[in-house]
Write an enzyme that holds these catalytic residues in place. Structure first.
Site, PDB file in Angstrom:
ATOM      1  N   TRP A 250      -3.854   6.954 -20.354  1.00  0.00           N
ATOM      2  CA  TRP A 250      -4.960   7.671 -19.716  1.00  0.00           C
ATOM      3  C   TRP A 250      -4.910   7.494 -18.194  1.00  0.00           C
ATOM      4  O   TRP A 250      -5.894   7.705 -17.514  1.00  0.00           O
ATOM      5  CB  TRP A 250      -6.296   7.156 -20.260  1.00  0.00           C
TER       6      TRP A 250
ATOM      7  N   TYR B 150     -11.718  12.395 -19.764  1.00  0.00           N
ATOM      8  CA  TYR B 150     -12.443  12.878 -20.939  1.00  0.00           C
ATOM      9  C   TYR B 150     -12.957  11.747 -21.813  1.00  0.00           C
ATOM     10  O   TYR B 150     -13.837  11.924 -22.650  1.00  0.00           O
ATOM     11  CB  TYR B 150     -11.564  13.832 -21.758  1.00  0.00           C
TER      12      TYR B 150
ATOM     13  N   ASP C  79      -9.587   7.100 -37.451  1.00  0.00           N
ATOM     14  CA  ASP C  79      -9.308   7.341 -36.030  1.00  0.00           C
ATOM     15  C   ASP C  79      -8.083   6.540 -35.623  1.00  0.00           C
ATOM     16  O   ASP C  79      -8.073   5.314 -35.714  1.00  0.00           O
ATOM     17  CB  ASP C  79     -10.523   6.923 -35.192  1.00  0.00           C
TER      18      ASP C  79
ATOM     19  N   CYS D 227      -6.305  11.350 -27.434  1.00  0.00           N
ATOM     20  CA  CYS D 227      -6.955  11.426 -28.748  1.00  0.00           C
ATOM     21  C   CYS D 227      -6.535  12.631 -29.569  1.00  0.00           C
ATOM     22  O   CYS D 227      -6.311  12.521 -30.775  1.00  0.00           O
ATOM     23  CB  CYS D 227      -8.469  11.350 -28.614  1.00  0.00           C
TER      24      CYS D 227
ATOM     25  N   HIS E 167     -14.164  13.551 -28.223  1.00  0.00           N
ATOM     26  CA  HIS E 167     -13.206  12.639 -28.847  1.00  0.00           C
ATOM     27  C   HIS E 167     -12.762  13.261 -30.161  1.00  0.00           C
ATOM     28  O   HIS E 167     -13.572  13.819 -30.904  1.00  0.00           O
ATOM     29  CB  HIS E 167     -13.823  11.259 -29.066  1.00  0.00           C
TER      30      HIS E 167
END
Length: 784
Positions: free
Chosen positions: A335, A616, A453, A371, A430
């Site tokens: 990220w 984000y 996840d 993600c 997400h």
């Protein structure tokens, strides 16, 4: 297995081609590496002459479906044949002498167009290996050296998986020959006889271990003594079975099975709740090499083969293995904004290249993912293994770091954020996954969709993974049910609590936002490209009694059960609105702040506003504008304040997703009511336009025109397009270079469709200054 490798050789790296060369013109050769085996000794040659069907030479064109998934097993033995019995002195054989039964060959009937693959819904998988689903019969044909006699001969099959197959663990299966097949057990029955050939119908239980099996056939005499064993030179792949009622992943709606198991493309949503963007993703679970890669992932995990019969176990392991955080899994998360030594997360449009690259490099994690990439790859792996799955996007998704089941915002005495304490965050969006299965390990009513996840956020039992958490349990606030239900609950339904620091260093709760997180939870609709809102599956209607009960139920199990918000009298409200689809990248961003006084008395307040560039994930890069606005309202008055962020102030500050957060705070002088509002919005990027040219026919060259216009005044540096279409052409890169301000780029793609039916051609743009630029064209390919 030794000596059998599939080697793809091209003049450049797989899936990457310099310039705009059409992928159909890239030469592809397949080379297999063979190990030469020599026969040893005259006895073996004598045995070949005596029984040629039992001692055939190894085929030089055999292909192992595992590719680089190594199945550990002993070398294939030749059939063991008893020596001839001595004859009487007169040279005449006794009538009781019989030819010993042996297996000449095993045909797994694995053709894509054959009965096995069709009935098991595996005919879409690449190759001609036997791919079956558990809990369902399949056929195998044996060629013997003489007709089989039930009166004198015995026969059984054996299946082995893993490096140390054990009967007690379900990884070494002995399959008896029976007169009548019964459900829920391993057994085989002769269903056809034709001379020396017999066809067996083999049944498996619905809880069988999934994965790669080796098959052998053992012939016994009437006395039960083993006389010959034949091992098949091909393997069998066993998958989960959503079509079998006894399987935990059974899904009783055929249209949903087509969508969540068999559909190899989908849509993934991103952006903000008011500006929902969508991109097409190629899951490609049936593509060449993907099944092998998925089996390889299971091999790389620490899960023993005996655990692969439990769907809960498998998806929990997959959620850990898709990220590389602590187990050398598939994708490295990044990220930072610097992807120079890998591929930018926004540039991917497919799971295929990622999984093939991970497999071909023997498990070297692929760079990079965020993600939606983690989710897309997870969908591919789960669907490939037979587990119904979908990618799900949650807007305003909370990240609770202390298991408080609240999203906490700490302010100082002047209502300024205390950054080092504000570890909780709210991501613009997400993406995770739902997978479908029964949950016999939970109380009744908690089966169905389960949230998992693969994005590494928090550890679960020491490993970066999350789920499966029952969506029904999340909805009702039953966060004490495994796995990781509290974390997912906080993502979709936690309250945002504002705390102010007191003079003595303690904190007091000053405000609570009850509708701050968990909006517009979205997934692709069944049978169409429309967005389906599934928020109601994760939470009751906002503000309803049921929703409040769920929140209060969950909070009792959090780390701050006694600090829940108390009701406050509120008569002034603040809301942020935008016109149409919202601001465009390259233009001034304009929003409206609407302040209402619902009381019969005048109200005065000062609104502090600040806008920050945001990743984000909810991490702020930095504030780019601050304002202070005095507001005076008459009784029952509503005022609209125009808020503008000039392009010049944000043009050099943006990060991935072009997202911004506007924070408003203040206090009503007359009532001391706290006003608080946080609004995220993104600056909309342009789409890539794809226009197919000519008729789409299998085997016939066609073209497509790809067009993109730079919306900025500044030059885009190092622009690269990535183009792919399952059944149309291989994924590849087209290096464009610099694109001037407001300039238009046009590419013409030449390709030859290889598969009939509805197909999607997808293009995405990879560029440091501009992300989430993509396009898709629907193409219906006709048979030749």
């Amino acid at each position: 297995m030794p000596g059998e490798r599939l080697t793809v050789r091209t003049t450049s790296e797989i899936g990457r081609f310099p310039g705009a060369a059409p992928p159909t013109r890239v030469e592809l050769t397949i080379q297999r590496e063979e190990e030469t085996k020599q026969e040893k000794g005259g006895c073996f040659r004598w045995l070949r002459k005596m029984c040629p069907c039992c001692c055939k030479r190894q085929s030089s064109t055999s292909y192992d479906v595992t590719d680089k998934v190594e199945l550990t097993k002993l070398p294939t033995p030749a059939a063991v044949v008893e020596p001839p019995k001595p004859k009487p002195e007169n040279g005449e054989a006794k009538e009781t002498d019989e030819v010993t039964l042996s297996v000449c060959s095993v045909d797994l009937l694995s053709s894509k167009t054959g009965q096995n693959r069709k009935e098991h819904h595996t005919d879409l998988y690449y190759g001609d290996e036997l791919i079956i689903r558990r809990g369902q019969t399949f056929q195998v044909e044996l060629e013997l050296n003489r007709p089989f006699s039930a009166d004198t001969d015995k026969l059984h099959l054996e299946l082995k998986t893993g490096s140390l197959p054990l009967v007690s663990k379900g990884t070494h299966v002995v399959i008896p020959l029976v007169e009548h097949l019964e459900d829920e057990r391993w057994e085989a029955k002769i269903v056809e006889r034709n001379g020396n050939k017999i066809k067996l119908s083999v049944n498996s239980p619905a809880n069988a271990v999934i994965g790669l099996y080796g098959l052998s056939v053992t012939i016994s005499s009437l006395k039960g003594e083993a006389t010959a064993t034949h091992t098949s030179d091909k393997n069998i792949v066993m998958l989960f079975n959503p079509w079998c009622e006894e399987d935990t992943v059974f899904l009783d709606d055929e249209e949903e099975r087509k969508e969540y198991v068999l559909n190899d493309t989908g849509r993934i949503y991103y952006g903000t709740e008011k500006q929902i963007g969508a991109r097409t993703w190629n899951f490609g679970q049936f593509h060449e090499g993907i099944l092998e890669a998925c089996l390889f992932i299971l091999e790389k995990s620490d899960m023993p083969p005996s655990g692969r019969g439990d769907s809960v176990n498998v998806v929990r392991v997959i959620s850990a293995m898709i990220n590389a955080q602590d187990d050398f899994g598939v994708l490295v998360g990044n990220w930072s904004g610097d992807y120079s030594d890998g591929v930018s997360p926004t540039a991917w449009s497919s799971s295929v290249e990622i999984l093939r690259k991970y497999h071909s490099t023997d498990g070297t994690p692929v760079s990079y993912g965020q993600c939606w990439v983690f989710s897309g790859v997870t969908t591919t792996v789960l669907r490939c293994l037979g587990i119904p799955a979908r990618s799900v996007t949650n807007f305003q998704s909370a990240h609770d770091t202390d298991v408080s089941l609240t999203t906490d915002v700490y302010l100082d005495e002047n209502l300024e954020p205390i950054n080092h304490l504000n570890s909780d965050s709210v991501w613009n969006f997400h993406v995770w996954n739902d997978c479908w299965m029964a949950r016999p390990d939970l109380p009744p009513g908690n089966g169905g969709w389960q949230a998992i996840d693969a994005t590494p956020q928090e550890t679960s039992q020491g490993t970066f993974r999350c789920g499966p958490a029952s969506v029904n349990a999340i909805r009702s606030g039953q966060v004490y049910l495994k796995h990781d239900t509290p974390f997912v609950f906080a993502e979709v339904n936690s309250d945002k609590i504002y705390w102010q620091k007191n003079l003595d260093g303690t904190f007091s709760q000053i405000y609570s936002e009850k509708k701050a997180v968990g909006h517009c939870i979205s997934t692709k609709a069944v049978g169409s490209d429309k967005r389906e809102d599934i928020t109601h599956l994760y939470k009751h209607e906002e503000g309803s009694e049921e929703e409040r009960i769920a929140v209060e139920t969950a909070s009792r199990y959090g780390s701050k059960p006694d600090t829940y918000s108390t009701a406050m009298a509120e008569d002034v409200s603040v809301e942020v609105k935008m016109d149409g689809k919202g601001p465009k990248l390259g233009s001034d961003a304009q929003l409206k702040i609407v302040v209402k006084n619902l009381s019969s008395e005048p109200r005065r307040a000062t609104l502090h506003s600040q806008v920050a560039v945001m990743y984000y994930t909810g991490v702020l890069k930095g504030t780019i504008k601050k304002d202070q606005m005095p507001v005076e309202l008459l009784a029952n008055e509503e005022k609209t304040i125009e808020w503008v962020l000039p392009y010049q102030q944000y043009q050099s500050q943006l990060v991935d997703q072009a997202a911004l957060m506007l924070t408003l705070s203040g206090r009503v002088i007359e009532t001391m009511q706290v006003l608080a509002n946080q609004t995220t919005f993104r600056l909309r990027t342009p789409d890539i336009t794809i226009t197919p040219i000519g008729e789409a026919v299998v085997g016939k060259e066609m073209t497509a025109k790809i067009t993109f216009t730079n919306p900025l005044t500044q030059t885009l540096k190092g622009v690269v397009f990535r183009v792919e279409g399952l059944g149309l052409q291989m994924g590849h890169e087209v290096i464009v270079g610099d694109v001037g301000g407001h300039a238009t780029v046009t590419l013409t793609e030449h390709f030859i469709p290889s598969q009939p039916g509805p197909r999607k051609l997808v293009a995405s743009l990879d560029c440091k200054q501009l992300s989430q630029v993509h396009g898709v064209a629907d193409i219906v390919v006709l048979e030749q």
